[in-house]
Design a protein around this motif. Structure first.
Motif, PDB file in Angstrom:
ATOM      1  N   ARG A   8     -11.982  26.260  20.079  1.00  0.00           N
ATOM      2  CA  ARG A   8     -12.680  25.279  19.236  1.00  0.00           C
ATOM      3  C   ARG A   8     -14.108  25.674  18.913  1.00  0.00           C
ATOM      4  O   ARG A   8     -14.711  25.163  17.966  1.00  0.00           O
ATOM      5  N   ARG A   9     -14.667  26.563  19.679  1.00  0.00           N
ATOM      6  CA  ARG A   9     -16.121  26.749  19.724  1.00  0.00           C
ATOM      7  C   ARG A   9     -16.745  27.074  18.373  1.00  0.00           C
ATOM      8  O   ARG A   9     -17.843  26.604  18.062  1.00  0.00           O
ATOM      9  N   ASP A  10     -16.080  27.874  17.549  1.00  0.00           N
ATOM     10  CA  ASP A  10     -16.658  28.274  16.263  1.00  0.00           C
ATOM     11  C   ASP A  10     -16.907  27.089  15.336  1.00  0.00           C
ATOM     12  O   ASP A  10     -17.721  27.191  14.405  1.00  0.00           O
ATOM     13  N   TYR A  11     -16.194  25.983  15.561  1.00  0.00           N
ATOM     14  CA  TYR A  11     -16.285  24.848  14.643  1.00  0.00           C
ATOM     15  C   TYR A  11     -17.041  23.662  15.235  1.00  0.00           C
ATOM     16  O   TYR A  11     -17.205  22.637  14.579  1.00  0.00           O
ATOM     17  N   LEU A  12     -17.506  23.809  16.468  1.00  0.00           N
ATOM     18  CA  LEU A  12     -18.282  22.752  17.109  1.00  0.00           C
ATOM     19  C   LEU A  12     -19.738  22.839  16.682  1.00  0.00           C
ATOM     20  O   LEU A  12     -20.195  23.879  16.186  1.00  0.00           O
ATOM     21  N   PRO A  13     -20.503  21.766  16.884  1.00  0.00           N
ATOM     22  CA  PRO A  13     -21.939  21.841  16.582  1.00  0.00           C
ATOM     23  C   PRO A  13     -22.598  22.941  17.402  1.00  0.00           C
ATOM     24  O   PRO A  13     -22.239  23.173  18.558  1.00  0.00           O
ATOM     25  N   GLU A  14     -23.544  23.626  16.803  1.00  0.00           N
ATOM     26  CA  GLU A  14     -24.287  24.642  17.544  1.00  0.00           C
ATOM     27  C   GLU A  14     -25.049  23.973  18.683  1.00  0.00           C
ATOM     28  O   GLU A  14     -25.650  22.918  18.503  1.00  0.00           O
ATOM     29  N   ALA A  15     -24.995  24.578  19.857  1.00  0.00           N
ATOM     30  CA  ALA A  15     -25.614  23.982  21.046  1.00  0.00           C
ATOM     31  C   ALA A  15     -26.525  24.986  21.733  1.00  0.00           C
ATOM     32  O   ALA A  15     -26.325  26.203  21.655  1.00  0.00           O
ATOM     33  N   ASP A  16     -27.537  24.456  22.427  1.00  0.00           N
ATOM     34  CA  ASP A  16     -28.434  25.308  23.200  1.00  0.00           C
ATOM     35  C   ASP A  16     -27.778  25.766  24.491  1.00  0.00           C
ATOM     36  O   ASP A  16     -27.973  26.904  24.929  1.00  0.00           O
ATOM     37  N   TYR A  17     -27.012  24.848  25.101  1.00  0.00           N
ATOM     38  CA  TYR A  17     -26.251  25.163  26.305  1.00  0.00           C
ATOM     39  C   TYR A  17     -24.886  24.524  26.179  1.00  0.00           C
ATOM     40  O   TYR A  17     -24.740  23.446  25.577  1.00  0.00           O
ATOM     41  N   GLU A  18     -23.889  25.184  26.774  1.00  0.00           N
ATOM     42  CA  GLU A  18     -22.525  24.663  26.729  1.00  0.00           C
ATOM     43  C   GLU A  18     -21.904  24.786  28.124  1.00  0.00           C
ATOM     44  O   GLU A  18     -21.970  25.860  28.737  1.00  0.00           O
ATOM     45  N   PHE A  19     -21.330  23.695  28.598  1.00  0.00           N
ATOM     46  CA  PHE A  19     -20.607  23.698  29.864  1.00  0.00           C
ATOM     47  C   PHE A  19     -19.185  23.216  29.596  1.00  0.00           C
ATOM     48  O   PHE A  19     -18.992  22.214  28.900  1.00  0.00           O
ATOM     49  N   PHE A  20     -18.211  23.906  30.157  1.00  0.00           N
ATOM     50  CA  PHE A  20     -16.831  23.459  30.036  1.00  0.00           C
ATOM     51  C   PHE A  20     -16.177  23.500  31.403  1.00  0.00           C
ATOM     52  O   PHE A  20     -16.796  23.902  32.382  1.00  0.00           O
ATOM     53  N   ASN A  73     -15.593  20.829  33.141  1.00  0.00           N
ATOM     54  CA  ASN A  73     -16.374  19.858  33.925  1.00  0.00           C
ATOM     55  C   ASN A  73     -17.585  20.487  34.601  1.00  0.00           C
ATOM     56  O   ASN A  73     -17.949  20.140  35.727  1.00  0.00           O
ATOM     57  N   GLY A  74     -18.227  21.396  33.890  1.00  0.00           N
ATOM     58  CA  GLY A  74     -19.451  22.005  34.417  1.00  0.00           C
ATOM     59  C   GLY A  74     -19.232  23.283  35.185  1.00  0.00           C
ATOM     60  O   GLY A  74     -20.193  23.878  35.664  1.00  0.00           O
ATOM     61  N   GLY A  75     -17.993  23.736  35.297  1.00  0.00           N
ATOM     62  CA  GLY A  75     -17.717  24.937  36.075  1.00  0.00           C
ATOM     63  C   GLY A  75     -18.075  26.237  35.389  1.00  0.00           C
ATOM     64  O   GLY A  75     -18.286  27.259  36.042  1.00  0.00           O
ATOM     65  N   ARG A  76     -18.149  26.209  34.054  1.00  0.00           N
ATOM     66  CA  ARG A  76     -18.473  27.403  33.272  1.00  0.00           C
ATOM     67  C   ARG A  76     -19.650  27.093  32.361  1.00  0.00           C
ATOM     68  O   ARG A  76     -19.761  25.978  31.833  1.00  0.00           O
ATOM     69  N   LYS A  77     -20.516  28.080  32.145  1.00  0.00           N
ATOM     70  CA  LYS A  77     -21.763  27.836  31.411  1.00  0.00           C
ATOM     71  C   LYS A  77     -22.014  28.926  30.371  1.00  0.00           C
ATOM     72  O   LYS A  77     -21.858  30.121  30.659  1.00  0.00           O
ATOM     73  N   ILE A  78     -22.415  28.479  29.180  1.00  0.00           N
ATOM     74  CA  ILE A  78     -22.908  29.371  28.131  1.00  0.00           C
ATOM     75  C   ILE A  78     -24.347  28.968  27.852  1.00  0.00           C
ATOM     76  O   ILE A  78     -24.640  27.794  27.625  1.00  0.00           O
ATOM     77  N   ALA A  79     -25.245  29.941  27.893  1.00  0.00           N
ATOM     78  CA  ALA A  79     -26.664  29.684  27.639  1.00  0.00           C
ATOM     79  C   ALA A  79     -27.088  30.451  26.398  1.00  0.00           C
ATOM     80  O   ALA A  79     -26.968  31.679  26.358  1.00  0.00           O
ATOM     81  N   GLU A  80     -27.530  29.709  25.386  1.00  0.00           N
ATOM     82  CA  GLU A  80     -28.013  30.302  24.145  1.00  0.00           C
ATOM     83  C   GLU A  80     -27.004  31.306  23.589  1.00  0.00           C
ATOM     84  O   GLU A  80     -27.359  32.403  23.153  1.00  0.00           O
ATOM     85  N   GLY A  81     -25.731  30.912  23.635  1.00  0.00           N
ATOM     86  CA  GLY A  81     -24.665  31.700  23.019  1.00  0.00           C
ATOM     87  C   GLY A  81     -24.013  32.741  23.895  1.00  0.00           C
ATOM     88  O   GLY A  81     -23.029  33.364  23.485  1.00  0.00           O
ATOM     89  N   LYS A  82     -24.508  32.945  25.114  1.00  0.00           N
ATOM     90  CA  LYS A  82     -23.970  33.990  25.985  1.00  0.00           C
ATOM     91  C   LYS A  82     -23.465  33.405  27.304  1.00  0.00           C
ATOM     92  O   LYS A  82     -24.094  32.521  27.879  1.00  0.00           O
ATOM     93  N   LEU A  83     -22.326  33.922  27.766  1.00  0.00           N
ATOM     94  CA  LEU A  83     -21.763  33.474  29.040  1.00  0.00           C
ATOM     95  C   LEU A  83     -22.731  33.778  30.178  1.00  0.00           C
ATOM     96  O   LEU A  83     -23.232  34.894  30.306  1.00  0.00           O
TER      97      LEU A  83
END
Length: 325
Positions: free
Chosen positions: A102-114, A116-126
């Motif tokens: 889904r990520r390509d079509y979601l709103p751009e985010a500064d940080y992303e957790f999926f 339930n918080g177990g995985r983190k993307i910071a400024e576009g990078k894992l």
């Protein structure tokens, strides 16, 4: 509590930004669908029965939930908030494969957790180091570059989370660990002879000693490391960016969001999808449930958050001028 500066918005996805036909088809119709091409996603037009208002939506897929819909207007409003220097953070229970799809079509985010918080993307990078803190619970994630790494079957993995998975599987529970790395899901309704009270008893007696936690999401129970969870992910960002929790806003709807909502100075709910949220609302006058439903409820919440940010910026400007008088 004081005025909220709206320095950061933490948002759930399913039932909050993204909506499902099982939720909205009793008050709206899908009136047009446009197939995906090599360069564009599948889209659909949703029209509300009573008002004839319509929204164009991107159609998103998931491994188990069928099609989900995200209005383009929702993306525009979030973009407006980011233009106003509001940090935008997605925190979702979605499994790795669903989130990546889904990520390509979601709103751009500064940080992303999926998960339930177990995985983190910071400024576009894992940020692979984020998940390292859960090694005792989930074992080693060998591939440190992939957002959705190939993993052994859950019953073959190491860690206290997967040990409990194997125990529940042997006891006849209907489990789903596919394409998860730090989380698994329990479908109580499809677990023959099992009841929610049975699972709650297991959670109460076994999760804490194993440093695990549990919450409900989309009607099913998620189990994951106690150090993860949506609220802990949010606390991490607040500390990292030195933001006071009273200046944070949460956008959410479900049981697994309650602690996150309680952490933030304000909470906005496009809808309510679990009885526990209804109970929590009684204790949180700072939470606001949208009057409208679905996509329009999401937009109502985001428009109110924009209003709050505008007021906060005006106050800061006034205070800055006053300090120089």
């Amino acid at each position: 509590m004081g005025e909220n500066k709206v320095n950061v918005l933490f948002s759930d996805l399913d039932g909050t930004l993204v909506h499902y036909p099982k939720e909205f088809l009793h008050y709206a119709d899908i009136i047009e669908e446009v197939a995906a091409t090599d360069n564009t996603p599948e889209t659909a037009t949703i029209r509300y029965h009573e008002t004839n208002e319509s929204r164009t939506c991107v159609v998103l897929s998931s491994m188990t939930g069928g099609k989900a819909y995200l209005s383009l207007r929702t993306n525009e409003l979030i973009s407006t908030l980011r233009d106003m220097d509001v940090l935008f953070v997605i925190i979702t229970g979605a499994r790795s494969s669903t989130y990546v799809g889904r990520r390509d079509y979601l709103p751009e985010a500064d940080y992303e957790f999926f998960e339930n918080g177990g995985r983190k993307i910071a400024e576009g990078k894992l940020d692979a180091t984020w998940s390292d803190q859960f090694k005792e619970q989930v074992g080693e994630i060998a591939d440190r570059t992939s957002l959705s790494p190939d993993m052994p079957p859950p019953e073959q993995r190491q860690g206290t989370l997967w040990g409990l998975y194997k125990e529940l599987l042997d006891d006849g529970w209907k489990l789903d660990g596919r394409k998860y790395t730090t989380n698994f899901r329990v479908d109580v309704a499809k677990s023959e002879g099992k009841h929610t009270r049975d699972l709650n008893a297991i959670v109460e007696t076994k999760c804490a000693p194993l440093s695990l936690a549990s919450s409900y999401n989309l009607g099913k129970a998620d189990l994951y490391p106690a150090q993860s969870g949506k609220a802990n992910a949010a606390r991490h960002i607040l500390q990292l960016r030195q933001i006071d929790s009273k200046d944070a806003v949460a956008l959410f709807d479900d049981d697994n969001d309650i602690e996150l909502g309680s952490l933030c100075g304000r909470g906005f709910l496009p809808g309510v999808t679990h009885d526990s949220v209804l109970e929590a609302l009684k204790k949180h006058p700072e939470w606001r449930v949208s009057k409208r439903m679905g996509f329009l409820g999401t937009e109502e919440a985001l428009e109110k958050i924009i209003e709050l940010r505008c007021a906060a910026l005006k106050d800061m400007e006034t205070n800055a001028v006053g300090s120089h008088v």
